[in-house]
Design a protein around this motif. Structure first.
Motif: not given
Length: 165
Positions: A91-106
């Motif tokens: 789910a997080l991976c799919l969301a990051l295909k849309i989100n263009c602002s997140l630069v760090s996911l710990d």
């Protein structure tokens, strides 16, 4: 189960100054994440969200993925020391295909103890894809990226978490 009153002032829609929200080490669980998801979506000022060690599982990660898909300001998210497994990572991976602002996911670097080799490989692949999405976002936004952290995220040396910027 403890009920949380999440109608606190930090979630007022007109609030423009809250940039860092660290709820780490609080027992929010998936229910708490569901409770803060909509207020976070309305409040666009949060740039960093700390949710380390908050008893989140895949269900909570899916709720956060919904938030990430809608939010275009969030830059950092800390999910270390939670039980986010393959479903949550997908789910997080799919969301990051849309989100263009997140630069760090710990995330916890070491995959949960899976018995199946395919699941371990999938876990590693998803973490790698998440890292690449964050690196792309960092490059597009002009933020500097620490290459030593990129190497640890790619698995070239041991690390406690995947951090990309």
């Amino acid at each position: 189960m403890t009920q949380y009153d999440l109608r606190i002032p930090v979630f007022q829609p007109g609030l423009k100054v809250l940039q860092v929200l660290d709820l780490g080490e609080n027992l929010l669980g998936n229910e708490g994440i569901q409770g803060i998801k909509m207020p976070l979506m309305v409040n666009c000022s949060v740039l960093q969200l700390g949710l380390a060690q908050t008893n989140i599982t895949c269900e909570g990660a899916v709720a956060l993925a919904e938030f990430l898909a809608e939010n275009h300001q969030i830059q950092r998210l800390d999910l270390r020391q939670n039980e986010v497994k393959i479903g949550g990572l997908m789910a997080l991976c799919l969301a990051l295909k849309i989100n263009c602002s997140l630069v760090s996911l710990d995330l916890d670097h070491v995959p949960p103890q899976e018995q199946d080799e395919f699941l371990m490989e999938t876990h590693t692949r998803l973490q790698s894809e998440i890292t690449q999405c964050c690196l792309t976002n960092a490059r597009l936004s002009g933020l500097a990226v620490d290459t030593s952290e990129m190497l640890s995220a790619a698995g070239d040396r041991p690390a406690d978490s995947v951090t990309t910027a």
